[in-house]
Design a protein around this motif. Structure first.
Motif, PDB file in Angstrom:
ATOM      1  N   GLY A 143      -1.465  -2.775   5.742  1.00  0.00           N
ATOM      2  CA  GLY A 143      -1.553  -3.063   4.310  1.00  0.00           C
ATOM      3  C   GLY A 143      -2.983  -3.170   3.776  1.00  0.00           C
ATOM      4  N   ILE A 144      -3.974  -2.724   4.577  1.00  0.00           N
ATOM      5  CA  ILE A 144      -5.352  -2.820   4.085  1.00  0.00           C
ATOM      6  C   ILE A 144      -5.766  -1.549   3.333  1.00  0.00           C
ATOM      7  CG2 ILE A 144      -6.142  -4.614   5.677  1.00  0.00           C
ATOM      8  CD1 ILE A 144      -7.362  -2.394   7.402  1.00  0.00           C
ATOM      9  N   SER A 145      -4.862  -0.611   3.223  1.00  0.00           N
ATOM     10  CA  SER A 145      -4.940   0.474   2.248  1.00  0.00           C
ATOM     11  C   SER A 145      -3.604   1.196   2.283  1.00  0.00           C
ATOM     12  CB  SER A 145      -6.121   1.427   2.501  1.00  0.00           C
ATOM     13  OG  SER A 145      -6.340   1.624   3.842  1.00  0.00           O
ATOM     14  N   ARG A 146      -3.415   2.060   1.295  1.00  0.00           N
ATOM     15  CA  ARG A 146      -2.109   2.684   1.105  1.00  0.00           C
ATOM     16  C   ARG A 146      -2.288   4.190   1.152  1.00  0.00           C
ATOM     17  NH1 ARG A 146      -1.828   0.706  -3.826  1.00  0.00           N
ATOM     18  NH2 ARG A 146      -1.191   2.583  -4.917  1.00  0.00           N
ATOM     19  N   LYS A 147      -1.404   4.861   1.868  1.00  0.00           N
ATOM     20  CA  LYS A 147      -1.507   6.321   1.932  1.00  0.00           C
ATOM     21  C   LYS A 147      -1.172   6.932   0.577  1.00  0.00           C
ATOM     22  CE  LYS A 147       0.997   7.140   5.869  1.00  0.00           C
ATOM     23  NZ  LYS A 147       1.526   8.016   6.942  1.00  0.00           N
TER      24      LYS A 147
END
Lengths: 482, 138
Positions: free
Chosen positions: A466-470
């Motif tokens: 959850g530290i970035s989103r595709k």
């Protein structure tokens, strides 16, 4: 390797803890997967995560991203934040290539518009963009102009006619980090930078024509102006010899005064200075100069890319619609505001092989991206394409607004050379539908895809954590390398 | 006697250097750097450059010396064929290199060495041999 041997404790499916031992001031956390942890083998990067935790003023955790591998002092993929009063800044926590980073340029072209022209485009790009070891640019800057580059960054390039004001809107920090002071740069750094502005460099730097293969998040993709089958260009480059020299100069200076720090350093390559000290401030001002040089550099490379597309495809700029989606760096230390234990605080965040990933609503984001989060550009190794991600709130609270930066090496360059012996790498790539031109033959062998961690796996970890989103995945069509 | 040997190191290049004396070790280290960068048989000793470097001990001195040697190429496009060390002790080295400016039509660059690091740097002396170890960023 057993978990006990490495001192790693699994927290959940995406995180491993490096427990406090010896002089560590905080624990370490490594974002990874079972497979990536296993593949790491004897790599000493977990020990480096622990070493970073020894530094004074470090806040919460010494962090590492899933593309982590061994670096000098700090691991590559390392993130660490320091308080301004007790904390330090370390050139080894930024890396030699200051503001090494990526920019992604989208177009109005679809795959079928360029399918038969990739070869021509690659050839023309290779001709128009200086690349390779010690390559020189078309400019030989006068001292006064060079100082402007160091202060104004990408804006300097735009003022010279390389691109538009609009490009600055979608560049991290508008392509100019504040606090840059050319007086803090050595004559040697200036000299090395004088003829290299507007050059791609060598090693893992590249310029790649790509096509959007998959969209994962329709809203974010729409905000970023990405759609399936769309052609885009990814530029991966940095501050060239100037940045290297700045790192080298300040590292030597800080090593010389290592005894004055008042605590033992586990590794000389971690040499640092207190953020409140003149030496710490000088490095920050010099580093900002190198960062701005890199932004000017990528701005120029993009300008020539646009010109090349116009010439080869014989289309006017309006029809090509080559727009800078975003430019973001992955080797930097920045002063940024975070909430620590309920209080807003300015911290010096070191990202060495890690990308800023600010959440939706953050004031640093350009208006059109504020709803979906900051675009994060993740280059793959030669020929695998790349990912576009979006920053998240979770990154902001857990990793000081940071995520991974690429695939990360698993093979040494020598191993890669051995593995590619007798193989025609250019032809292998051609068989996979990728046109490649490189100025150095060795570069291709050292940069074969097997030399890197699986990019999908790395990106899956940061997405799951959850530290970035595709947002989107792009596939390579053609590539030029140094 | 072998002057140096290259060893493998993740993303980088490690080098072990040998010499009968400290002076030997340092001149062989300078030789090794350029032997890796280019084909030295194509480099002519046409000009000289002087190097004076200080350090806080053998290891620090070796790193500082190699930083200076590397700058010859990275900063001045100068290729050194040989290096002669005239004075050396634990905190200071004086040397002279001979070579010529890089000419893209005559010289090929085999490998770019971008920086010298302090990582695992080592200088060891036994009665008959000096050994040094350095890792380069490439």
């Amino acid at each position: 390797m057993s978990e006990q041997m490495t001192g790693l404790k699994k927290i959940d499916d995406c995180r491993w803890m490096v427990s406090m031992t010896g002089g560590m001031r905080v624990p370490g956390i490594i974002y990874s997967s079972e497979r990536l942890i296993k593949e790491m083998g004897a790599d000493e990067s977990p020990k480096q995560v622990a070493n970073v935790a020894h530094l004074p003023g470090i806040v919460k955790f010494s962090l590492a991203m899933p593309d982590m591998h061994w670096g000098y002092g700090f691991p590559i993929g390392g993130v660490a934040a320091f308080g301004l009063t007790e904390g330090i800044i370390s050139p080894g926590g930024v890396g030699y290539d200051i503001n090494c980073g990526c920019r992604l340029v989208t177009t109005r072209l679809a795959l079928e518009d360029v399918r038969d022209r990739v070869q021509d485009l690659v050839r023309a790009l290779f001709q128009n963009i200086p690349a390779g070891v010690g390559s020189k640019g078309v400019l030989k800057l006068a001292a006064r102009d060079q100082k402007k580059v160091l202060i104004d960054g990408a804006k300097w390039a735009v003022d010279q006619g390389y691109g538009t004001q609009e490009d600055l809107e979608t560049t991290e920090d508008r392509g100019a980090m504040k606090g840059a002071d050319p007086e803090k740069i050595s004559a040697r750094a200036l000299e090395r930078g004088r003829e290299q502005l507007g050059t791609l460099g060598s090693g893992n730097h590249f310029l790649e024509i790509e096509v959007v293969e998959e969209i994962f998040d329709a809203d974010a993709a729409a905000a970023f102006g990405l759609e399936r089958d769309q052609v885009a260009v990814l530029i991966h480059s940095g501050s060239r010899g100037l940045g290297y020299q700045v790192c080298d100069d300040y590292l030597a200076l800080m090593v010389k005064h290592i005894g004055e720090l008042g605590f033992p350093l586990p590794d000389r390559q971690l040499a640092c200075a207190y953020l409140s000290s003149p030496r710490g401030k000088d490095y920050l001002a010099a580093m900002a100069c190198a960062a701005n040089y890199a932004w000017a550099n990528r701005q120029m490379l993009m300008h020539w890319t646009r010109e090349t597309f116009e010439k080869v495809l014989r289309k006017p700029p309006r029809e090509l619609g080559m727009k800078l989606l975003y430019d973001v760096c992955h080797n930097i230390a920045k002063l940024e505001q975070f909430v620590v234990d309920g209080k807003e605080e300015t911290l010096c965040v070191h990202r060495k092989g890690a990308t800023r990933a600010f959440p939706p609503g953050h004031p640093a984001l350009p208006g059109q991206y504020r709803k979906v989060g900051q675009p994060v550009l993740i280059p793959g190794d030669m020929g695998t394409g790349s990912y576009v991600l979006a920053g998240t709130e979770r990154a902001f609270t857990e990793t000081f607004g940071s995520t991974c930066h690429g695939a990360g090496r698993v093979m040494s360059r020598t191993q890669a050379m051995k593995a590619s012996k007798g193989r025609a790498i250019t032809r292998e790539m051609a068989e996979r539908g990728i046109v490649i031109m490189a100025s150095g033959k060795g570069t291709l062998s050292e940069e074969i895809p097997e030399a890197y961690k699986n990019l999908d796996e790395v990106v899956d970890v940061v997405h799951r954590a959850g530290i970035s989103r595709k947002v989107a995945k792009l596939r390579a069509l053609g590539c030029i390398k140094g | 006697m072998e002057r140096y040997r290259v060893f493998d190191h993740t993303a980088d290049l490690g080098m072990e250097i040998y010499g009968r004396t400290a002076g030997d070790l340092f001149s062989n280290a300078a030789f090794a750097v350029f032997d890796i960068i280019t084909d030295l048989s194509q480099v002519r000793p046409r000009e000289t450059r002087d190097i004076v470097v200080e350090g806080s001990g053998w290891e620090d001195l070796l790193v500082n010396f190699l930083r200076e040697v590397l700058y010859l190429f990275n900063g001045d496009s100068f290729l050194s064929k040989e290096c002669f060390v005239s004075e050396i002790d634990e905190v200071r080295v004086v040397g002279r290199v001979s070579g010529e400016l890089f000419d893209p039509f005559r010289h090929r660059i085999h490998k770019e060495i971008k920086a010298v690091t302090y990582h695992q740097v080592m200088v060891r002396k036994t009665p008959e041999l000096w050994t040094g170890k350095v890792i380069f960023d490439v």
